[in-house]
Design a protein around this motif. Structure first.
Motif, PDB file in Angstrom:
ATOM      1  N   PRO A 285     -14.188  -0.820  68.238  1.00  0.00           N
ATOM      2  CA  PRO A 285     -14.182  -1.903  66.751  1.00  0.00           C
ATOM      3  C   PRO A 285     -15.113  -2.351  66.392  1.00  0.00           C
ATOM      4  O   PRO A 285     -14.711  -2.918  66.056  1.00  0.00           O
ATOM      5  CB  PRO A 285     -12.642  -2.727  66.963  1.00  0.00           C
ATOM      6  CG  PRO A 285     -11.915  -1.651  67.761  1.00  0.00           C
ATOM      7  CD  PRO A 285     -12.847  -1.185  68.848  1.00  0.00           C
ATOM      8  N   SER A 291     -15.436  -1.346  62.097  1.00  0.00           N
ATOM      9  CA  SER A 291     -15.398  -3.119  60.979  1.00  0.00           C
ATOM     10  C   SER A 291     -15.196  -2.677  60.225  1.00  0.00           C
ATOM     11  O   SER A 291     -14.431  -4.025  59.019  1.00  0.00           O
ATOM     12  CB  SER A 291     -16.510  -3.628  62.070  1.00  0.00           C
ATOM     13  OG  SER A 291     -17.123  -3.458  61.477  1.00  0.00           O
ATOM     14  N   ARG A 294     -12.212  -2.389  58.634  1.00  0.00           N
ATOM     15  CA  ARG A 294     -10.842  -3.558  59.103  1.00  0.00           C
ATOM     16  C   ARG A 294     -11.140  -4.653  57.948  1.00  0.00           C
ATOM     17  O   ARG A 294     -10.669  -4.919  57.041  1.00  0.00           O
ATOM     18  CB  ARG A 294     -11.332  -3.811  60.544  1.00  0.00           C
ATOM     19  CG  ARG A 294      -9.867  -5.833  60.398  1.00  0.00           C
ATOM     20  CD  ARG A 294     -10.665  -6.298  62.197  1.00  0.00           C
ATOM     21  NE  ARG A 294     -12.161  -5.746  62.010  1.00  0.00           N
ATOM     22  CZ  ARG A 294     -12.816  -5.792  62.798  1.00  0.00           C
ATOM     23  NH1 ARG A 294     -12.568  -4.700  64.162  1.00  0.00           N
ATOM     24  NH2 ARG A 294     -14.907  -5.850  63.485  1.00  0.00           N
ATOM     25  N   ASN A 295     -12.158  -4.918  57.263  1.00  0.00           N
ATOM     26  CA  ASN A 295     -13.233  -5.428  56.989  1.00  0.00           C
ATOM     27  C   ASN A 295     -12.598  -5.085  55.198  1.00  0.00           C
ATOM     28  O   ASN A 295     -12.215  -5.975  54.154  1.00  0.00           O
ATOM     29  CB  ASN A 295     -15.140  -5.882  56.891  1.00  0.00           C
ATOM     30  CG  ASN A 295     -14.677  -6.646  57.257  1.00  0.00           C
ATOM     31  OD1 ASN A 295     -13.891  -7.322  58.675  1.00  0.00           O
ATOM     32  ND2 ASN A 295     -15.745  -7.863  57.865  1.00  0.00           N
ATOM     33  N   GLN A 298      -8.813  -6.086  54.544  1.00  0.00           N
ATOM     34  CA  GLN A 298      -8.798  -7.205  53.781  1.00  0.00           C
ATOM     35  C   GLN A 298      -8.772  -7.853  53.468  1.00  0.00           C
ATOM     36  O   GLN A 298      -9.300  -9.524  52.788  1.00  0.00           O
ATOM     37  CB  GLN A 298      -8.940  -7.504  56.056  1.00  0.00           C
ATOM     38  CG  GLN A 298      -8.416  -7.862  57.375  1.00  0.00           C
ATOM     39  CD  GLN A 298      -8.346  -8.369  58.464  1.00  0.00           C
ATOM     40  OE1 GLN A 298      -9.221  -8.632  58.630  1.00  0.00           O
ATOM     41  NE2 GLN A 298      -7.772  -7.730  59.655  1.00  0.00           N
ATOM     42  N   TYR A 424      -6.836   5.185  61.715  1.00  0.00           N
ATOM     43  CA  TYR A 424      -6.757   3.726  60.864  1.00  0.00           C
ATOM     44  C   TYR A 424      -5.558   3.108  60.511  1.00  0.00           C
ATOM     45  O   TYR A 424      -4.391   2.593  61.031  1.00  0.00           O
ATOM     46  CB  TYR A 424      -7.740   3.392  60.765  1.00  0.00           C
ATOM     47  CG  TYR A 424      -7.597   1.855  60.625  1.00  0.00           C
ATOM     48  CD1 TYR A 424      -8.717   1.174  61.537  1.00  0.00           C
ATOM     49  CD2 TYR A 424      -7.400   1.290  59.562  1.00  0.00           C
ATOM     50  CE1 TYR A 424      -8.574  -0.068  62.135  1.00  0.00           C
ATOM     51  CE2 TYR A 424      -7.670  -0.598  59.429  1.00  0.00           C
ATOM     52  CZ  TYR A 424      -8.563  -1.257  60.702  1.00  0.00           C
ATOM     53  OH  TYR A 424      -8.550  -2.341  60.093  1.00  0.00           O
ATOM     54  N   TYR A 428      -3.084   1.002  62.506  1.00  0.00           N
ATOM     55  CA  TYR A 428      -2.535  -0.578  62.323  1.00  0.00           C
ATOM     56  C   TYR A 428      -1.143  -1.213  61.406  1.00  0.00           C
ATOM     57  O   TYR A 428      -1.038  -2.371  60.206  1.00  0.00           O
ATOM     58  CB  TYR A 428      -3.685  -1.109  62.032  1.00  0.00           C
ATOM     59  CG  TYR A 428      -4.815  -1.721  62.874  1.00  0.00           C
ATOM     60  CD1 TYR A 428      -4.405  -2.319  64.198  1.00  0.00           C
ATOM     61  CD2 TYR A 428      -6.101  -0.258  62.786  1.00  0.00           C
ATOM     62  CE1 TYR A 428      -5.511  -2.500  64.760  1.00  0.00           C
ATOM     63  CE2 TYR A 428      -6.720  -0.585  64.113  1.00  0.00           C
ATOM     64  CZ  TYR A 428      -6.687  -1.842  64.660  1.00  0.00           C
ATOM     65  OH  TYR A 428      -7.351  -1.667  66.396  1.00  0.00           O
TER      66      TYR A 428
END
Ligand SMILES: O=C(O)[C@H]1O[C@H](OP(=O)(O)OP(=O)(O)OC[C@H]2O[C@@H](n3ccc(=O)[nH]c3=O)[C@H](O)[C@@H]2O)[C@H](O)[C@@H](O)[C@@H]1O
Length: 437
Positions: A285, A291, A294-295, A298, A424, A428
């Motif tokens: 991660p 990362s 993920r960003n 989100q 991913y 998640y």
């Protein structure tokens, strides 16, 4: 108060003084008696609390001790079972290896352990499950390994007694040493962790290997970062590696020198692998591709570094399956260590290989590929690369690995990131078409 006094004392005046005195004595006595009882109770309670607290701390300490402990017949049985090769006798691939994988709950460690297990080799893992990044991901990897019969010990490579015990229980033929403090930029935040794992931990491991009888052959993870400020492309194993740009790179370079010493003095067979920005499912991660994903999902901004004169940074991103092939190829071709009883009996192999993809991709391109597979636009902040240990580009020459290990990467960044994104989203809990995506 007045009423109370009247109730307590009789009204006959002559008797009053005496009776009052007697009554007062009684009161005092009662009072004194109740104070001392209270005092005794208080003492009793204090004593109870103290013994409860000390019992609790004993329980805590011992449970910590037992949780972190190792050893015992059951433990040894688990290790022997996990270390036993399961290839059919007389199979074309040979007898099978017994491999100790350090950092087994890490990204590369998990993939290599699984691949070894699947082809019938014995594997025992060791990992300290530190919190550099989300330990729950490491635990999930451990569960995956357990479901394939690979046992991972929770322990640190700095624990020489544990390592000695392991070699006592199993005559490992190979060690795949992947435990390390990874990450280039984090070295500015926590330099000591690099010295602890990549220097002290490495030496402790090598000491255990050199004392083991038989000595195992060692394959371990160095890094493309050792090329540092080298600007001759592509990077070849014989290029300069004495200009590291980060403490991380310096500790990996030190590892190459340290392993050389153990090869020279004790006859340990050593293969160092310079990995080039490895990515893929079950990845780390802290790395940019992870990362960024993920960003982006989100709706948070990502920071894209750019080199001097607005030049894009580039990496020779290498897919995990290719790296696994390189690691297994290295284990298969590693010659034997030659020492016994801590003494060298003859020269042992010392090898270093680049394991890259040979086609660098810029960071903005990486972001575009992610946007395509995620079907979401990234909010990008492009900033000049801070002086934090980063290098502007990496590019591997893999001729040596191709020639000696049969290493041939086959996954480009587009295909590899598609697989990563698929993992991913599922890991998640994102569902395409639903409101969370
Ligand atoms: O190949 C290697 O030797 C090294 O590869 C990676 O290090 P790095 O290449 O820096 O990988 P990332 O941290 O994923 O960075 C990739 C690129 O993205 C850039 N980046 C990173 C983070 C960020 O927020 N923004 C950004 O633009 C970096 O400057 C770099 O150019 C690993 O983190 C190291 O452990 C490994 O040893």
């Amino acid at each position: 108060m007045r009423v109370l006094e009247d109730d307590m004392f009789p009204s006959t005046p002559g008797k009053v003084k005496i009776e009052r005195a007697t009554a007062m004595n009684r009161q005092l006595h009662r009072c004194f008696a109740s104070t001392s009882t209270m005092f005794l109770w208080a003492l009793f309670l204090v004593a109870m609390t103290a013994s409860y607290l000390s019992f609790q701390s004993f329980v805590d300490t011992s449970s910590k001790y037992f949780a972190a402990s190792w050893g015992g017949l059951h433990w040894e049985r688990q290790i022997r079972a996990s270390a036993a090769p399961r290839r059919p006798p007389g199979s074309a691939a040979g007898a099978g290896m017994s491999v100790l994988v350090t950092g087994a709950a890490g990204f590369v460690g998990t993939h290599c352990s699984l691949a070894l297990r699947k082809r019938g080799d014995g594997v025992v893992g060791i990992d300290n499950f530190n919190s550099y990044y989300d330990p729950s991901l490491k635990k999930a990897r451990r569960s995956l390994l357990a479901s394939h019969g690979v046992f991972v010990i929770e322990g640190d490579i700095n624990d020489g007694r544990l390592l000695a015990k392991l070699f006592d229980v199993v005559p490992f033929t190979h060690v795949l040493h992947l435990a390390a403090q990874a990450g280039v930029r984090y070295a500015m935040e926590n330099p000591a962790s690099y010295v602890h794992s990549n220097i002290a931990g490495l030496v402790t491991l090598l000491e255990a290997c050199k004392d083991a009888d038989p000595q195992p052959a060692i394959v371990w993870a160095s890094s493309s970062s050792v090329y540092g400020l080298n600007d001759k492309v592509p990077f070849t194993e014989s290029d300069r590696t004495d200009q590291p740009a980060s403490l991380y790179a310096a500790t990996k370079k030190a590892g190459e020198e340290i392993t050389h010493t153990y090869n020279h003095i004790y006859g340990l067979s050593i293969t160092g692998l310079r990995f080039f920005t490895v990515y893929g499912p079950w990845g780390r991660p802290d790395m940019a591709y992870f990362s960024f994903t993920r960003n982006i999902l989100q709706g948070k901004p990502i920071t894209v570094y750019r080199g001097k004169n607005r030049v894009d940074l580039a990496r020779d991103f290498t897919y995990i399956d290719d790296i696994v092939k390189g690691c297994l190829g290295s284990l298969d071709t590693a010659g034997k260590s030659t020492g016994t009883g801590g003494k060298k009996r003859g020269p042992a192999p010392y090898r270093i290989f680049n394991l890259g993809n040979t086609s660098p991709v810029t960071v903005p391109n990486l972001v575009s590929i992610l946007e395509k597979h995620l079907r979401v636009k990234a909010k990008k902040n492009v900033v000049e690369m801070p002086g934090n240990g980063d290098v502007p580009f990496t590019h591997a020459n893999i001729s040596l690995a191709r020639q000696q290990l049969g290493y041939k990467p086959t996954t480009n960044l587009d295909v590899g990131l598609k697989k990563f994104v698929k993992w991913y989203l599922s890991y998640y809990g994102y569902t395409r078409g639903s409101k969370n995506l």
